[in-house]
Design a protein around this motif. Structure first.
Motif, PDB file in Angstrom:
ATOM      1  N   GLU A 264     -18.801 -36.153 -11.414  1.00  0.00           N
ATOM      2  CA  GLU A 264     -19.429 -36.379 -12.487  1.00  0.00           C
ATOM      3  C   GLU A 264     -20.220 -35.019 -12.817  1.00  0.00           C
ATOM      4  OE1 GLU A 264     -21.601 -39.634 -11.094  1.00  0.00           O
ATOM      5  OE2 GLU A 264     -20.039 -41.208 -11.645  1.00  0.00           O
ATOM      6  N   PHE A 265     -20.600 -35.135 -13.991  1.00  0.00           N
ATOM      7  CA  PHE A 265     -21.777 -34.068 -14.732  1.00  0.00           C
ATOM      8  C   PHE A 265     -22.363 -34.509 -15.883  1.00  0.00           C
ATOM      9  CE2 PHE A 265     -17.728 -32.877 -17.139  1.00  0.00           C
ATOM     10  CZ  PHE A 265     -18.556 -32.603 -18.251  1.00  0.00           C
ATOM     11  N   GLU A 266     -23.455 -34.132 -16.199  1.00  0.00           N
ATOM     12  CA  GLU A 266     -24.482 -34.750 -17.339  1.00  0.00           C
ATOM     13  C   GLU A 266     -24.478 -33.685 -18.353  1.00  0.00           C
ATOM     14  OE1 GLU A 266     -28.054 -36.878 -16.295  1.00  0.00           O
ATOM     15  OE2 GLU A 266     -27.254 -36.964 -14.240  1.00  0.00           O
ATOM     16  N   THR A 267     -24.741 -34.095 -19.570  1.00  0.00           N
ATOM     17  CA  THR A 267     -25.425 -33.319 -20.674  1.00  0.00           C
ATOM     18  C   THR A 267     -26.751 -34.035 -20.912  1.00  0.00           C
ATOM     19  OG1 THR A 267     -24.338 -34.362 -22.210  1.00  0.00           O
ATOM     20  CG2 THR A 267     -23.200 -32.510 -21.553  1.00  0.00           C
ATOM     21  N   GLU A 268     -27.344 -33.617 -21.863  1.00  0.00           N
ATOM     22  CA  GLU A 268     -28.599 -33.957 -22.327  1.00  0.00           C
ATOM     23  C   GLU A 268     -28.473 -35.607 -22.755  1.00  0.00           C
ATOM     24  OE1 GLU A 268     -31.336 -32.765 -25.635  1.00  0.00           O
ATOM     25  OE2 GLU A 268     -30.957 -30.900 -24.432  1.00  0.00           O
ATOM     26  N   LYS A 269     -27.209 -35.970 -23.252  1.00  0.00           N
ATOM     27  CA  LYS A 269     -27.152 -37.366 -23.907  1.00  0.00           C
ATOM     28  C   LYS A 269     -25.991 -38.123 -23.073  1.00  0.00           C
ATOM     29  CE  LYS A 269     -28.240 -35.878 -28.404  1.00  0.00           C
ATOM     30  NZ  LYS A 269     -27.773 -35.801 -29.932  1.00  0.00           N
ATOM     31  N   ARG A 270     -25.311 -37.699 -22.271  1.00  0.00           N
ATOM     32  CA  ARG A 270     -24.276 -38.474 -21.605  1.00  0.00           C
ATOM     33  C   ARG A 270     -24.002 -37.933 -20.423  1.00  0.00           C
ATOM     34  NH1 ARG A 270     -20.714 -41.305 -24.995  1.00  0.00           N
ATOM     35  NH2 ARG A 270     -20.910 -40.722 -27.179  1.00  0.00           N
ATOM     36  N   GLN A 271     -23.321 -38.902 -19.582  1.00  0.00           N
ATOM     37  CA  GLN A 271     -23.119 -38.867 -18.188  1.00  0.00           C
ATOM     38  C   GLN A 271     -21.367 -38.711 -18.325  1.00  0.00           C
ATOM     39  OE1 GLN A 271     -24.507 -38.677 -14.868  1.00  0.00           O
ATOM     40  NE2 GLN A 271     -22.602 -38.938 -13.888  1.00  0.00           N
ATOM     41  N   TYR A 272     -20.601 -37.649 -17.887  1.00  0.00           N
ATOM     42  CA  TYR A 272     -19.564 -37.576 -17.922  1.00  0.00           C
ATOM     43  C   TYR A 272     -18.559 -37.799 -16.542  1.00  0.00           C
ATOM     44  CZ  TYR A 272     -19.801 -35.684 -22.609  1.00  0.00           C
ATOM     45  OH  TYR A 272     -20.032 -35.554 -23.854  1.00  0.00           O
ATOM     46  N   THR A 273     -17.778 -38.636 -16.431  1.00  0.00           N
ATOM     47  CA  THR A 273     -17.034 -38.779 -15.083  1.00  0.00           C
ATOM     48  C   THR A 273     -15.508 -38.456 -15.340  1.00  0.00           C
ATOM     49  OG1 THR A 273     -18.205 -40.789 -14.679  1.00  0.00           O
ATOM     50  CG2 THR A 273     -16.066 -40.510 -13.707  1.00  0.00           C
ATOM     51  N   ILE A 274     -15.263 -37.425 -14.590  1.00  0.00           N
ATOM     52  CA  ILE A 274     -13.952 -36.852 -14.397  1.00  0.00           C
ATOM     53  C   ILE A 274     -12.983 -37.607 -13.533  1.00  0.00           C
ATOM     54  CG2 ILE A 274     -12.465 -34.829 -14.141  1.00  0.00           C
ATOM     55  CD1 ILE A 274     -14.998 -33.049 -14.631  1.00  0.00           C
ATOM     56  N   LEU A 275     -12.012 -38.021 -14.007  1.00  0.00           N
ATOM     57  CA  LEU A 275     -10.931 -38.757 -13.109  1.00  0.00           C
ATOM     58  C   LEU A 275      -9.756 -37.868 -13.173  1.00  0.00           C
ATOM     59  CD1 LEU A 275     -11.537 -42.263 -14.621  1.00  0.00           C
ATOM     60  CD2 LEU A 275     -12.325 -41.415 -12.538  1.00  0.00           C
ATOM     61  N   ASP A 276      -9.535 -37.330 -11.929  1.00  0.00           N
ATOM     62  CA  ASP A 276      -8.348 -36.233 -11.524  1.00  0.00           C
ATOM     63  C   ASP A 276      -7.066 -37.110 -11.225  1.00  0.00           C
ATOM     64  OD1 ASP A 276      -6.803 -33.840 -11.228  1.00  0.00           O
ATOM     65  OD2 ASP A 276      -7.593 -33.774  -9.288  1.00  0.00           O
ATOM     66  N   ALA A 277      -6.121 -37.390 -12.077  1.00  0.00           N
ATOM     67  CA  ALA A 277      -4.895 -38.228 -11.531  1.00  0.00           C
ATOM     68  C   ALA A 277      -4.057 -37.329 -11.110  1.00  0.00           C
ATOM     69  CB  ALA A 277      -4.566 -38.883 -12.778  1.00  0.00           C
ATOM     70  N   PRO A 278      -3.490 -37.903  -9.883  1.00  0.00           N
ATOM     71  CA  PRO A 278      -1.961 -37.203  -9.394  1.00  0.00           C
ATOM     72  C   PRO A 278      -0.972 -37.238 -10.266  1.00  0.00           C
ATOM     73  CG  PRO A 278      -2.598 -39.447  -8.020  1.00  0.00           C
ATOM     74  CD  PRO A 278      -3.572 -39.299  -9.289  1.00  0.00           C
ATOM     75  N   GLY A 279      -0.191 -36.302 -10.027  1.00  0.00           N
ATOM     76  CA  GLY A 279       0.684 -36.080 -11.231  1.00  0.00           C
ATOM     77  C   GLY A 279       2.418 -36.135 -10.501  1.00  0.00           C
ATOM     78  N   HIS A 280       2.421 -36.190  -9.268  1.00  0.00           N
ATOM     79  CA  HIS A 280       3.442 -36.800  -8.550  1.00  0.00           C
ATOM     80  C   HIS A 280       4.186 -37.886  -9.031  1.00  0.00           C
ATOM     81  CE1 HIS A 280       6.725 -37.174  -5.479  1.00  0.00           C
ATOM     82  NE2 HIS A 280       6.584 -35.863  -5.416  1.00  0.00           N
ATOM     83  N   LYS A 281       5.554 -38.399  -9.180  1.00  0.00           N
ATOM     84  CA  LYS A 281       6.045 -39.808  -9.539  1.00  0.00           C
ATOM     85  C   LYS A 281       5.622 -40.698  -8.333  1.00  0.00           C
ATOM     86  CE  LYS A 281      10.630 -38.492  -7.756  1.00  0.00           C
ATOM     87  NZ  LYS A 281      11.998 -38.281  -8.177  1.00  0.00           N
ATOM     88  N   ASN A 282       5.618 -40.348  -7.137  1.00  0.00           N
ATOM     89  CA  ASN A 282       5.264 -41.524  -6.236  1.00  0.00           C
ATOM     90  C   ASN A 282       3.776 -41.859  -6.265  1.00  0.00           C
ATOM     91  OD1 ASN A 282       7.883 -40.972  -5.008  1.00  0.00           O
ATOM     92  ND2 ASN A 282       7.135 -39.524  -3.294  1.00  0.00           N
ATOM     93  N   PHE A 283       3.039 -41.434  -7.130  1.00  0.00           N
ATOM     94  CA  PHE A 283       1.619 -41.635  -7.113  1.00  0.00           C
ATOM     95  C   PHE A 283       1.237 -42.095  -8.596  1.00  0.00           C
ATOM     96  CE2 PHE A 283       1.755 -38.299  -4.158  1.00  0.00           C
ATOM     97  CZ  PHE A 283       1.558 -38.989  -2.911  1.00  0.00           C
ATOM     98  N   VAL A 284       2.332 -42.674  -9.239  1.00  0.00           N
ATOM     99  CA  VAL A 284       1.952 -43.249 -10.622  1.00  0.00           C
ATOM    100  C   VAL A 284       1.018 -44.395 -10.622  1.00  0.00           C
ATOM    101  CG1 VAL A 284       3.062 -44.499 -12.662  1.00  0.00           C
ATOM    102  CG2 VAL A 284       4.268 -42.457 -11.506  1.00  0.00           C
ATOM    103  N   PRO A 285       0.733 -45.289  -9.524  1.00  0.00           N
ATOM    104  CA  PRO A 285      -0.179 -46.241  -9.549  1.00  0.00           C
ATOM    105  C   PRO A 285      -1.604 -45.768  -9.806  1.00  0.00           C
ATOM    106  CG  PRO A 285       1.532 -47.097  -8.206  1.00  0.00           C
ATOM    107  CD  PRO A 285       1.753 -45.533  -8.611  1.00  0.00           C
ATOM    108  N   GLU A 286      -1.805 -44.720  -8.828  1.00  0.00           N
ATOM    109  CA  GLU A 286      -3.152 -43.823  -8.912  1.00  0.00           C
ATOM    110  C   GLU A 286      -3.386 -43.440 -10.271  1.00  0.00           C
ATOM    111  OE1 GLU A 286      -5.479 -43.696  -6.445  1.00  0.00           O
ATOM    112  OE2 GLU A 286      -4.339 -44.990  -5.062  1.00  0.00           O
ATOM    113  N   MET A 287      -2.359 -42.709 -10.873  1.00  0.00           N
ATOM    114  CA  MET A 287      -2.574 -42.455 -12.377  1.00  0.00           C
ATOM    115  C   MET A 287      -2.994 -43.414 -13.242  1.00  0.00           C
ATOM    116  SD  MET A 287      -1.352 -42.004 -15.767  1.00  0.00           S
ATOM    117  CE  MET A 287       0.130 -42.820 -15.416  1.00  0.00           C
ATOM    118  N   MET A 288      -2.095 -44.731 -13.195  1.00  0.00           N
ATOM    119  CA  MET A 288      -2.540 -45.726 -14.214  1.00  0.00           C
ATOM    120  C   MET A 288      -3.803 -46.264 -13.634  1.00  0.00           C
ATOM    121  SD  MET A 288       1.013 -47.598 -13.971  1.00  0.00           S
ATOM    122  CE  MET A 288       0.533 -48.966 -14.744  1.00  0.00           C
TER     123      MET A 288
END
Length: 191
Positions: free
Chosen positions: A127-151
């Motif tokens: 997470e990081f913040e600006t003056e008006k918002r809290q942003y959450t970055i979700l870093d999804a796996p790209g490998h086909k074995n981890f599609v449920p995590e991406m979803m």
């Protein structure tokens, strides 16, 4: 098409468990070690004085090795959430393994298996913040074995950023049979 049938299987398996793909917990990034955070309560962040800061969740998706974790780490560094000292530590550790260019990715990829192989397995969160918002970055796996995590990440996000490698061979691999660029695009649009 085979990509379409794989997407259909992925969606079917996701729906079979009621849209819950073991995503009640996330791995924390930016030096968070093995910390985890509940997905619930991401909609607003309480502030002192009774005000509320709106949050915005964004997931980075795309083919394996496209640079999702590296971009996430860069965002943390540029927003001040990843300090110079920690970045230097990641750089030293990565250099010792012959992976110096992965220093930013290590802000998100915390476990040793991910670092050794250079592949995200779990959905990363920072997470990081600006003056008006809290942003959450979700870093999804790209490998086909981890599609449920991406979803899982895509289902929690208000927006998705599709990361596509421009390197010759990597770009094409993302769209070839078994490539995740096409599948992630369809799944993110569907969710």
């Amino acid at each position: 098409s085979s990509a379409g049938s794989h997407v259909a299987r992925s969606l079917r398996s996701w729906k079979q468990v009621g849209g819950q793909v073991s995503c009640s917990r996330l791995r924390g990034g930016a030096g968070g070690g093995d910390e985890t955070a509940e997905l619930e309560g991401f909609s607003k962040l309480g502030l002192e004085g009774g005000g509320e800061k709106k949050s915005f969740n964004v997931v980075l998706v795309g083919h394996v090795d496209a640079g999702k974790s590296t971009i996430s780490g860069q965002l943390l560094y540029l927003s001040g959430m990843l300090d110079e000292r920690t970045l230097e530590k990641y750089e030293r550790e990565a250099k010792n393994l012959g992976r110096e260019s992965w220093k930013f990715a290590w802000a998100m990829d915390q476990n040793e298996e991910e670092r050794a192989k250079g592949k995200t397995h779990e959905l990363g969160k920072a997470e990081f913040e600006t003056e008006k918002r809290q942003y959450t970055i979700l870093d999804a796996p790209g490998h086909k074995n981890f599609v449920p995590e991406m979803m899982c990440g895509a289902a929690q996000a208000e927006a998705a950023i599709m990361v596509i490698s421009a390197r010759k061979g990597e770009f094409e691999a993302g769209f070839d049979k078994g490539g995740q660029t096409r599948e992630h695009t369809i799944l993110v649009k569907t969710l």
